[in-house]
Design a protein around this motif. Structure first.
Motif, short mmCIF file in Angstrom:
data_model
loop_
_atom_site.label_atom_id
_atom_site.label_comp_id
_atom_site.label_asym_id
_atom_site.label_seq_id
_atom_site.Cartn_x
_atom_site.Cartn_y
_atom_site.Cartn_z
N ARG A 277 24.28 14.02 -3.53
CA ARG A 277 23.07 14.65 -2.98
C ARG A 277 22.09 14.89 -4.18
O ARG A 277 22.34 14.98 -5.38
N PHE A 278 20.52 14.70 -3.74
CA PHE A 278 19.68 14.83 -5.03
C PHE A 278 18.56 15.49 -4.44
O PHE A 278 18.35 15.61 -3.10
N GLN A 279 17.79 16.22 -5.13
CA GLN A 279 16.45 16.58 -4.81
C GLN A 279 15.30 16.19 -6.14
O GLN A 279 16.10 16.04 -7.13
N TYR A 280 14.14 15.92 -5.79
CA TYR A 280 13.26 15.54 -6.74
C TYR A 280 12.01 16.44 -6.38
O TYR A 280 11.66 16.31 -5.28
N GLU A 281 11.26 16.61 -7.51
CA GLU A 281 9.82 17.04 -7.40
C GLU A 281 8.69 16.09 -7.95
O GLU A 281 9.13 15.60 -8.67
N TYR A 282 7.63 16.14 -7.33
CA TYR A 282 6.61 15.47 -7.64
C TYR A 282 5.34 15.78 -6.97
O TYR A 282 5.50 16.55 -5.93
N HIS A 283 4.17 15.41 -7.38
CA HIS A 283 2.98 15.49 -6.61
C HIS A 283 2.32 14.16 -6.49
O HIS A 283 2.50 13.16 -6.92
N ASP A 284 1.53 14.03 -5.39
CA ASP A 284 0.62 13.02 -5.00
C ASP A 284 -0.73 13.01 -5.53
O ASP A 284 -0.99 13.72 -6.66
N ASP A 285 -1.51 11.78 -5.24
CA ASP A 285 -2.81 11.68 -6.05
C ASP A 285 -3.73 12.81 -5.78
O ASP A 285 -4.64 13.15 -6.61
N ASP A 286 -3.40 13.50 -4.70
CA ASP A 286 -4.44 14.63 -4.54
C ASP A 286 -3.62 16.10 -5.14
O ASP A 286 -4.42 17.20 -4.84
N GLY A 287 -2.68 15.90 -5.58
CA GLY A 287 -2.45 17.06 -6.50
C GLY A 287 -1.54 18.01 -5.48
O GLY A 287 -0.98 19.09 -5.76
N ARG A 288 -0.78 17.49 -4.47
CA ARG A 288 -0.06 18.35 -3.26
C ARG A 288 1.32 18.04 -4.14
O ARG A 288 1.78 16.75 -4.08
N TRP A 289 2.21 19.20 -4.13
CA TRP A 289 3.62 19.16 -4.56
C TRP A 289 4.42 18.77 -3.38
O TRP A 289 4.27 19.33 -2.31
N PHE A 290 5.51 18.20 -3.85
CA PHE A 290 6.50 18.09 -2.86
C PHE A 290 7.84 18.16 -3.62
O PHE A 290 8.13 17.74 -4.70
N ARG A 291 8.86 18.52 -2.48
CA ARG A 291 10.46 18.54 -3.19
C ARG A 291 10.87 17.43 -2.22
O ARG A 291 10.99 17.61 -0.73
N ALA A 292 11.48 16.46 -2.66
CA ALA A 292 12.35 15.54 -1.57
C ALA A 292 13.72 15.99 -1.61
O ALA A 292 14.19 16.04 -2.66
N TYR A 293 14.34 15.78 -0.52
CA TYR A 293 15.84 16.03 -0.33
C TYR A 293 16.58 15.02 0.15
O TYR A 293 15.92 14.41 1.15
N GLY A 294 17.68 14.51 -0.52
CA GLY A 294 18.22 13.19 0.02
C GLY A 294 19.53 13.21 -0.41
O GLY A 294 20.34 14.01 -1.09
#
Length: 157
Positions: free
Chosen positions: A89-106
């Motif tokens: 299982r994993f999670q990662y954090e990133y932001h898109d070109d507009d600066g919006r942050w996300f945490r991906a759960y996988g």
């Protein structure tokens, strides 16, 4: 021609845990060429709804990924293992070109050849929008997670 990529199957708890951390470190480098060397030349992938085969396709996929997922930081955790297979299982954090942050759960399922190269990777991933203040992964981008940085279980994730 195959290059050995230890640890090799059959996996035990120690070797499976090391394999997961080595994969995490490679992905945190955000170097598509380096990451692709962990896979067989004809490795089959499913990443979300994308299906691809082979190292060249993996490199192209990862280049696009890290061109759009900025400040990417990943933590992987061993879920299960048996012989030549590992589930994480994993999670990662990133932001898109507009600066919006996300945490991906996988979750991923991996299968390896005798040389320790991954022949199959299947990943199911969901993104959740987070605020910058909700970020939990704070180490220099492009670097491995520090040894003293908590993992997913320690972070309560």
């Amino acid at each position: 021609m195959s290059t050995d990529k230890p640890p090799f199957p059959p996996f035990d708890l120690d070797s499976a845990t090391r394999k997961v951390r080595l994969a995490e470190n490679a992905w945190n480098s955000r170097d598509p060429d380096k990451v692709s060397l962990a896979y067989t030349v004809d490795s089959a992938w499913r990443n979300r709804a994308t299906f691809l085969t082979g190292r060249e396709a993996i490199v192209a996929f990862l280049r696009h990924k890290w061109d759009t997922e900025h400040e990417y930081r990943l933590i992987k955790e061993l879920w299960a293992f048996h012989e030549a297979r590992i589930a994480v299982r994993f999670q990662y954090e990133y932001h898109d070109d507009d600066g919006r942050w996300f945490r991906a759960y996988g979750n991923e399922q991996w299968a390896f050849d005798d040389h320790g190269l991954m022949v199959r990777r299947e990943a199911s991933i969901n993104d959740v929008a987070i605020s910058s203040s909700q970020r939990l992964f704070h180490w220099p981008a492009g670097q491995p997670r520090p040894e003293d940085h908590p993992g997913l279980s320690e972070l309560g994730l």
